[in-house]
Design an enzyme around this catalytic site. Structure first.
Site, PDB file in Angstrom:
ATOM      1  N   ARG A  52      -7.760   2.045  28.321  1.00  0.00           N
ATOM      2  CA  ARG A  52      -8.542   1.429  27.188  1.00  0.00           C
ATOM      3  C   ARG A  52      -9.963   1.049  27.846  1.00  0.00           C
ATOM      4  O   ARG A  52      -9.773   0.085  28.671  1.00  0.00           O
ATOM      5  CB  ARG A  52      -7.770   0.221  26.374  1.00  0.00           C
ATOM      6  CG  ARG A  52      -8.514  -0.124  25.654  1.00  0.00           C
ATOM      7  CD  ARG A  52      -7.868  -1.569  24.980  1.00  0.00           C
ATOM      8  NE  ARG A  52      -6.692  -1.185  24.150  1.00  0.00           N
ATOM      9  CZ  ARG A  52      -6.905  -0.797  22.776  1.00  0.00           C
ATOM     10  NH1 ARG A  52      -8.119  -0.809  22.111  1.00  0.00           N
ATOM     11  NH2 ARG A  52      -5.728  -0.269  22.281  1.00  0.00           N
ATOM     12  N   SER A  66      -3.019 -14.912  16.299  1.00  0.00           N
ATOM     13  CA  SER A  66      -1.475 -14.750  16.113  1.00  0.00           C
ATOM     14  C   SER A  66      -0.826 -15.234  17.241  1.00  0.00           C
ATOM     15  O   SER A  66       0.334 -15.936  17.170  1.00  0.00           O
ATOM     16  CB  SER A  66      -1.322 -13.079  16.107  1.00  0.00           C
ATOM     17  OG  SER A  66       0.211 -12.894  16.190  1.00  0.00           O
ATOM     18  N   GLU A  92      -3.228  -5.289  28.506  1.00  0.00           N
ATOM     19  CA  GLU A  92      -4.350  -5.849  28.992  1.00  0.00           C
ATOM     20  C   GLU A  92      -5.013  -6.735  27.467  1.00  0.00           C
ATOM     21  O   GLU A  92      -5.395  -7.632  27.981  1.00  0.00           O
ATOM     22  CB  GLU A  92      -5.316  -4.853  29.297  1.00  0.00           C
ATOM     23  CG  GLU A  92      -6.534  -5.709  29.766  1.00  0.00           C
ATOM     24  CD  GLU A  92      -7.612  -4.916  30.660  1.00  0.00           C
ATOM     25  OE1 GLU A  92      -8.764  -5.279  30.869  1.00  0.00           O
ATOM     26  OE2 GLU A  92      -7.214  -3.968  31.322  1.00  0.00           O
ATOM     27  N   ARG A  93      -4.909  -6.257  26.541  1.00  0.00           N
ATOM     28  CA  ARG A  93      -5.357  -7.081  25.275  1.00  0.00           C
ATOM     29  C   ARG A  93      -4.519  -8.469  25.220  1.00  0.00           C
ATOM     30  O   ARG A  93      -5.052  -9.535  24.861  1.00  0.00           O
ATOM     31  CB  ARG A  93      -5.027  -6.134  24.037  1.00  0.00           C
ATOM     32  CG  ARG A  93      -6.084  -5.031  23.888  1.00  0.00           C
ATOM     33  CD  ARG A  93      -5.804  -4.129  22.403  1.00  0.00           C
ATOM     34  NE  ARG A  93      -6.068  -4.970  21.237  1.00  0.00           N
ATOM     35  CZ  ARG A  93      -5.207  -5.443  20.430  1.00  0.00           C
ATOM     36  NH1 ARG A  93      -3.977  -5.304  20.707  1.00  0.00           N
ATOM     37  NH2 ARG A  93      -5.517  -6.068  19.528  1.00  0.00           N
ATOM     38  N   ARG A 126       1.868   3.650  21.861  1.00  0.00           N
ATOM     39  CA  ARG A 126       1.573   2.522  20.722  1.00  0.00           C
ATOM     40  C   ARG A 126       0.480   3.211  19.939  1.00  0.00           C
ATOM     41  O   ARG A 126      -0.109   2.525  18.926  1.00  0.00           O
ATOM     42  CB  ARG A 126       1.267   1.326  21.485  1.00  0.00           C
ATOM     43  CG  ARG A 126       2.187   0.502  21.962  1.00  0.00           C
ATOM     44  CD  ARG A 126       1.835  -0.430  23.119  1.00  0.00           C
ATOM     45  NE  ARG A 126       0.797  -1.159  22.323  1.00  0.00           N
ATOM     46  CZ  ARG A 126       0.849  -2.392  21.874  1.00  0.00           C
ATOM     47  NH1 ARG A 126       2.152  -2.879  21.728  1.00  0.00           N
ATOM     48  NH2 ARG A 126       0.023  -3.281  21.344  1.00  0.00           N
TER      49      ARG A 126
END
Length: 298
Positions: A52, A66, A92-93, A126
């Site tokens: 990413r 969240s 990583e997010r 994902r």
């Protein structure tokens, strides 16, 4: 942070006592197989093989919100380095969000294997990558490990044709890459452009696609014209047609008149239909006054 996560994720769990021992050993865990450990955020380094490349700010803010309200729902993946630190393999997010929130520790599952392959698998499964990020990751795997397209397909569970298409997309000109987030066309449209010969043709194909999407978006936002108030479809006195058929015929006449009055633009299918109706009408009128007589029951 809550320890509930470490006790509920099946297949990767370890006991609280094992986690404590892992931390006492320098936050490592040497048992065979994946386990969940709680690691100091400062001891994790990001993965240079992370496929990413783009992190949407709005998505990151939503993720931070969240995690702040409900905690981390899924651990990140790490591999222990020889110097006692941990390299992030996937997630990583989540890691960035936890770090931005100022949390001192994070739950992580320890994994083994090639970090670039593991990171790619997690993101592809994902459906978390853009077409360009996915294609670039496949290209890096092939270059670094000497893999064929079939090998990459087995790693990520995809057909060789899918890998080939992703690699085609990864070779598109930089301008298309830069403008992709603004439009996000379907992947198959990118493949169509990638199959054009030469950068010039590909850029012209991209511009045509962007114009098409822009027109379509504008058409969807333009309110439909208000239809003319339907006229009465009462059957005029003297019609020889059966009443239901006469109503349909005179109603069709009013509909055609409404289309003409509104000056609506016609598509090819509209013109073909109207021509077919005209031909049928001409055939009926040219058949003469006795047409249809003598047929059974008429």
């Amino acid at each position: 942070m809550s320890r509930k996560l470490a006790r509920t994720n099946t297949g990767v769990l370890t006991t609280a006592a094992a986690e404590r021992q892992a931390r006492e050993d320098g936050q490592g865990f040497n048992r065979r197989g994946p386990v969940v450990v709680e690691i100091d955020v400062g001891r994790i380094v990001t993965n240079p093989d992370q496929p990413r490349r783009h992190f949407d700010e709005a998505d990151m803010e939503a993720l931070k919100s969240s995690i702040a309200q409900h905690g981390l729902a899924q651990p990140v993946g790490v591999q222990q380095l020889s110097d006692g630190r941990f390299q992030l393999v996937f997630g990583e997010r989540r890691f960035r969000a936890v770090r931005a929130l100022g949390h001192p520790t994070i739950y992580a599952v320890t994994v083994t294997g090639a970090s670039d392959e593991l990171a790619l698998i997690e993101n592809v499964v994902r459906a978390d990558l853009s077409p360009f990020e996915e294609g670039d990751a496949y290209a890096r795997l092939m270059e670094r490990h000497g893999y064929r397209q079939e090998d990459v397909g087995r790693i990520v569970g995809k057909d060789r044709v899918d890998i080939s298409r992703a690699l085609l997309i990864s070779r598109l000109p930089q301008r298309i890459r830069d403008e992709y987030p603004l439009h996000r066309p379907a992947r198959y449209r990118l493949v169509e452009i990638a199959r054009l010969k030469g950068e010039g043709e590909q850029l012209r194909g991209w511009d045509a696609l962007v114009n098409e999407m822009t027109r379509r978006s504008a058409d969807e936002e333009t309110p439909a014209p208000v239809a003319a108030k339907p006229r009465s479809n009462a059957v005029p006195t003297g019609s020889a047609l059966p009443k239901p058929l006469a109503k349909a015929v005179f109603g069709a006449r009013q509909t055609v008149a409404s289309v003409r009055e509104q000056g609506l633009a016609l598509a090819d299918i509209d013109r073909e239909t109207l021509r077919a109706i005209r031909d049928d009408i001409d055939a009926i009128l040219n058949a003469g006054p006795n047409a249809g007589k003598g047929r059974g029951g008429e």
